[in-house]
Design a protein around this motif. Structure first.
Motif, mmCIF file in Angstrom:
data_model
loop_
_atom_site.group_PDB
_atom_site.id
_atom_site.type_symbol
_atom_site.label_atom_id
_atom_site.label_comp_id
_atom_site.label_asym_id
_atom_site.label_seq_id
_atom_site.Cartn_x
_atom_site.Cartn_y
_atom_site.Cartn_z
ATOM 1 N N HIS A 195 0.822 -1.207 0.000
ATOM 2 C CA HIS A 195 0.000 0.000 0.000
ATOM 3 C C HIS A 195 0.857 1.258 0.000
ATOM 4 N N VAL A 196 0.469 2.186 -0.860
ATOM 5 C CA VAL A 196 1.221 3.428 -0.988
ATOM 6 C C VAL A 196 0.991 4.349 0.204
ATOM 7 N N ASP A 197 -0.115 4.173 0.948
ATOM 8 C CA ASP A 197 -0.411 5.130 2.021
ATOM 9 C C ASP A 197 0.478 4.967 3.247
ATOM 10 N N ASN A 198 1.365 3.991 3.235
ATOM 11 C CA ASN A 198 2.406 3.883 4.252
ATOM 12 C C ASN A 198 3.737 4.410 3.730
ATOM 13 N N LEU A 199 3.802 4.686 2.445
ATOM 14 C CA LEU A 199 5.061 4.960 1.765
ATOM 15 C C LEU A 199 5.206 6.402 1.300
ATOM 16 N N CYS A 200 4.186 6.941 0.663
ATOM 17 C CA CYS A 200 4.322 8.229 -0.015
ATOM 18 C C CYS A 200 2.944 8.825 -0.232
ATOM 19 N N CYS A 201 2.848 10.149 -0.156
ATOM 20 C CA CYS A 201 1.568 10.801 -0.429
ATOM 21 C C CYS A 201 1.797 12.226 -0.908
ATOM 22 N N PHE A 202 0.799 12.782 -1.580
ATOM 23 C CA PHE A 202 0.821 14.192 -1.952
ATOM 24 C C PHE A 202 0.460 15.048 -0.745
ATOM 25 N N PHE A 203 1.014 16.262 -0.668
ATOM 26 C CA PHE A 203 0.474 17.249 0.257
ATOM 27 C C PHE A 203 0.011 18.492 -0.474
ATOM 28 N N LYS A 204 0.347 18.598 -1.748
ATOM 29 C CA LYS A 204 -0.269 19.515 -2.689
ATOM 30 C C LYS A 204 0.201 19.070 -4.068
ATOM 31 N N PRO A 205 -0.443 19.512 -5.138
ATOM 32 C CA PRO A 205 -0.024 19.055 -6.464
ATOM 33 C C PRO A 205 1.459 19.341 -6.721
ATOM 34 N N GLY A 206 2.135 18.323 -7.228
ATOM 35 C CA GLY A 206 3.548 18.459 -7.528
ATOM 36 C C GLY A 206 4.470 18.277 -6.341
ATOM 37 N N HIS A 207 3.924 18.035 -5.153
ATOM 38 C CA HIS A 207 4.717 17.931 -3.928
ATOM 39 C C HIS A 207 4.317 16.656 -3.172
ATOM 40 N N VAL A 208 5.325 15.865 -2.753
ATOM 41 C CA VAL A 208 5.057 14.604 -2.069
ATOM 42 C C VAL A 208 5.850 14.515 -0.779
ATOM 43 N N LEU A 209 5.311 13.744 0.150
ATOM 44 C CA LEU A 209 5.990 13.380 1.390
ATOM 45 C C LEU A 209 6.532 11.967 1.255
ATOM 46 N N LEU A 210 7.778 11.773 1.667
ATOM 47 C CA LEU A 210 8.432 10.463 1.569
ATOM 48 C C LEU A 210 9.311 10.275 2.796
ATOM 49 N N PRO A 211 9.219 9.138 3.485
ATOM 50 C CA PRO A 211 10.113 8.898 4.624
ATOM 51 C C PRO A 211 11.574 8.873 4.195
ATOM 52 N N ALA A 212 12.442 9.209 5.146
ATOM 53 C CA ALA A 212 13.882 9.199 4.897
ATOM 54 C C ALA A 212 14.559 8.243 5.876
ATOM 55 N N LEU A 213 15.603 7.605 5.411
ATOM 56 C CA LEU A 213 16.406 6.706 6.245
ATOM 57 C C LEU A 213 17.878 6.963 5.971
ATOM 58 N N ALA A 214 18.685 7.001 7.027
ATOM 59 C CA ALA A 214 20.130 7.160 6.871
ATOM 60 C C ALA A 214 20.859 5.827 6.958
ATOM 61 N N ASP A 215 20.210 4.818 7.541
ATOM 62 C CA ASP A 215 20.838 3.527 7.796
ATOM 63 C C ASP A 215 20.692 2.616 6.585
ATOM 64 N N ARG A 216 21.765 2.404 5.864
ATOM 65 C CA ARG A 216 21.717 1.552 4.673
ATOM 66 C C ARG A 216 21.449 0.089 5.014
ATOM 67 N N ALA A 217 21.647 -0.294 6.280
ATOM 68 C CA ALA A 217 21.377 -1.674 6.686
ATOM 69 C C ALA A 217 19.897 -1.914 6.946
ATOM 70 N N ASP A 218 19.116 -0.849 7.039
ATOM 71 C CA ASP A 218 17.677 -0.993 7.275
ATOM 72 C C ASP A 218 17.022 -1.598 6.036
ATOM 73 N N PRO A 219 16.130 -2.565 6.200
ATOM 74 C CA PRO A 219 15.511 -3.203 5.019
ATOM 75 C C PRO A 219 14.698 -2.242 4.161
ATOM 76 N N ASP A 220 14.291 -1.109 4.719
ATOM 77 C CA ASP A 220 13.521 -0.157 3.913
ATOM 78 C C ASP A 220 14.388 0.897 3.227
ATOM 79 N N TRP A 221 15.693 0.859 3.457
ATOM 80 C CA TRP A 221 16.544 1.850 2.803
ATOM 81 C C TRP A 221 16.424 1.701 1.281
ATOM 82 N N ALA A 222 16.504 0.484 0.777
ATOM 83 C CA ALA A 222 16.403 0.263 -0.667
ATOM 84 C C ALA A 222 15.007 0.587 -1.183
ATOM 85 N N VAL A 223 13.976 0.269 -0.391
ATOM 86 C CA VAL A 223 12.594 0.574 -0.795
ATOM 87 C C VAL A 223 12.428 2.071 -1.028
#
Length: 342
Positions: A207-235
């Motif tokens: 589901h995309v609603d855990n991953l990314c969403c718009f907050f206005k047209p042309g603009h999106v919110l996306l989680p950030a990770l600094a730890d390359r060992a985290d399984p979601d870093w590649a995602v």
């Protein structure tokens, strides 16, 4: 399937004015890691938070009405309804508007998130029930689709993931072109941005609603990770790469605003849980976001305030909802405000 310009249907952005919010009372014990008690307390807190800003209609099994009334403290209209559980983002209708701004709703097929959970017959009928209560025209969707698998900007662009919409347990007879045609014809979409996959441990499988969403047209919110060992870093790196090379329906490049990632948590079985600040609800005048008893809660609230400067940021404890496999966006479904008739 007719194109968007021919159908006249359009799915408004979630920040468009709402008539109300639809929710449902937890009732599947095996679906909640810590049982129904904590789940119901957590959901009631979300009901009370949203009800400060817009009406909430809460669907409840008849035998649970007294408990729901006690915990929600009069914050919602309660409607006796047969349910399988509480994920109205996925089991409720996708509300749309026609050319005159009048309300309709897509009743997509629902099969328990690609047969992850058995016993979904009552939830499969829920969208039709809600549309009847809302007095909205019902349109039967031509495929399996959950509301948490899509996000729109209200101007013709839709975000989704290949992992979810191309899942063979959902629509094995449809390819990407077929699905895009369905989204175009029913939601007023001109551009679909296909992100590869959802977060690790997401029970919905993409589901995309855990991953990314718009907050206005042309603009999106996306989680950030600094730890390359985290399984979601590649995602998240894959998602960012797609967004950076994509354009929306108006030809705009995306501006990405980063949200923090909550601290990692494992359930009693040792399985990683998919916690995300992206999974918030946009209410009239507010953002109701999950908090995880972490220092990152404050930073997430700051980012969301920057994204939605005209809305109050309300933090509600998120672990109780996350125990069921989703969060605040997953248990809510907004009904857009229709234009005045005539």
């Amino acid at each position: 399937m007719t194109g968007a310009s021919e159908s006249g249907l359009r799915m408004p952005a979630e920040w468009a004015p709402h008539e109300r919010c639809w929710m449902a009372w937890p009732c599947r014990p095996e679906g909640w890691r810590n049982g129904l008690g904590p789940a119901r307390e957590a959901l009631a807190a979300v009901v009370r938070a949203i009800a400060r800003f817009e009406p909430v209609t809460l669907l409840v099994r008849p035998e649970d009405l007294d408990e729901a009334a006690r915990l929600t403290r009069g914050a919602a209209e309660l409607v006796a309804t047969e349910l399988d559980d509480s994920w109205t983002r996925d089991t409720g209708p996708t509300f749309v508007q026609d050319r005159d701004g009048q309300l309709a709703g897509i009743d997509w097929g629902f099969n328990g998130w690609g047969l992850v959970y058995p016993g979904f017959a009552r939830d499969a009928r829920l969208a039709r029930h809600i549309l009847g209560l809302a007095d909205a025209r019902r349109i039967v969707g031509p495929q399996i689709l959950e509301g948490g698998s899509i996000h729109v900007d209200g101007e013709g662009t839709l975000l989704t993931t290949e992992q979810c919409l191309l899942d063979p347990q959902r629509n094995p007879h449809l390819d990407k072109a077929d699905i895009e045609a369905n989204l175009t014809g029913l939601l007023g979409i001109d551009a679909v941005v296909w992100l590869p996959r959802g977060l690790t441990g997401d029970e919905t499988r993409g589901h995309v609603d855990n991953l990314c969403c718009f907050f206005k047209p042309g603009h999106v919110l996306l989680p950030a990770l600094a730890d390359r060992a985290d399984p979601d870093w590649a995602v998240l790196a894959e998602a960012r790469a797609v967004l950076e090379r994509s354009v929306d329906a108006k030809g705009r490049r995306f501006t990405i605003l980063e949200l923090p990632t909550p601290p990692r948590r494992r359930d009693k079985r040792g399985e990683l849980m998919a916690l995300s600040y992206v999974n918030f609800y946009v209410a009239n005048g507010a953002i109701v976001m999950p908090g995880f008893d972490a220092a990152s809660d404050r930073e997430a609230a700051r980012v969301l305030k920057a994204a939605f400067p005209d809305r109050e940021i309300v933090v509600v404890p998120g672990h109780g909802i996350a125990d069921g496999g989703g969060n605040i966006h997953c248990i809510t479904q907004q009904q857009p405000r229709a234009a005045p008739a005539g």
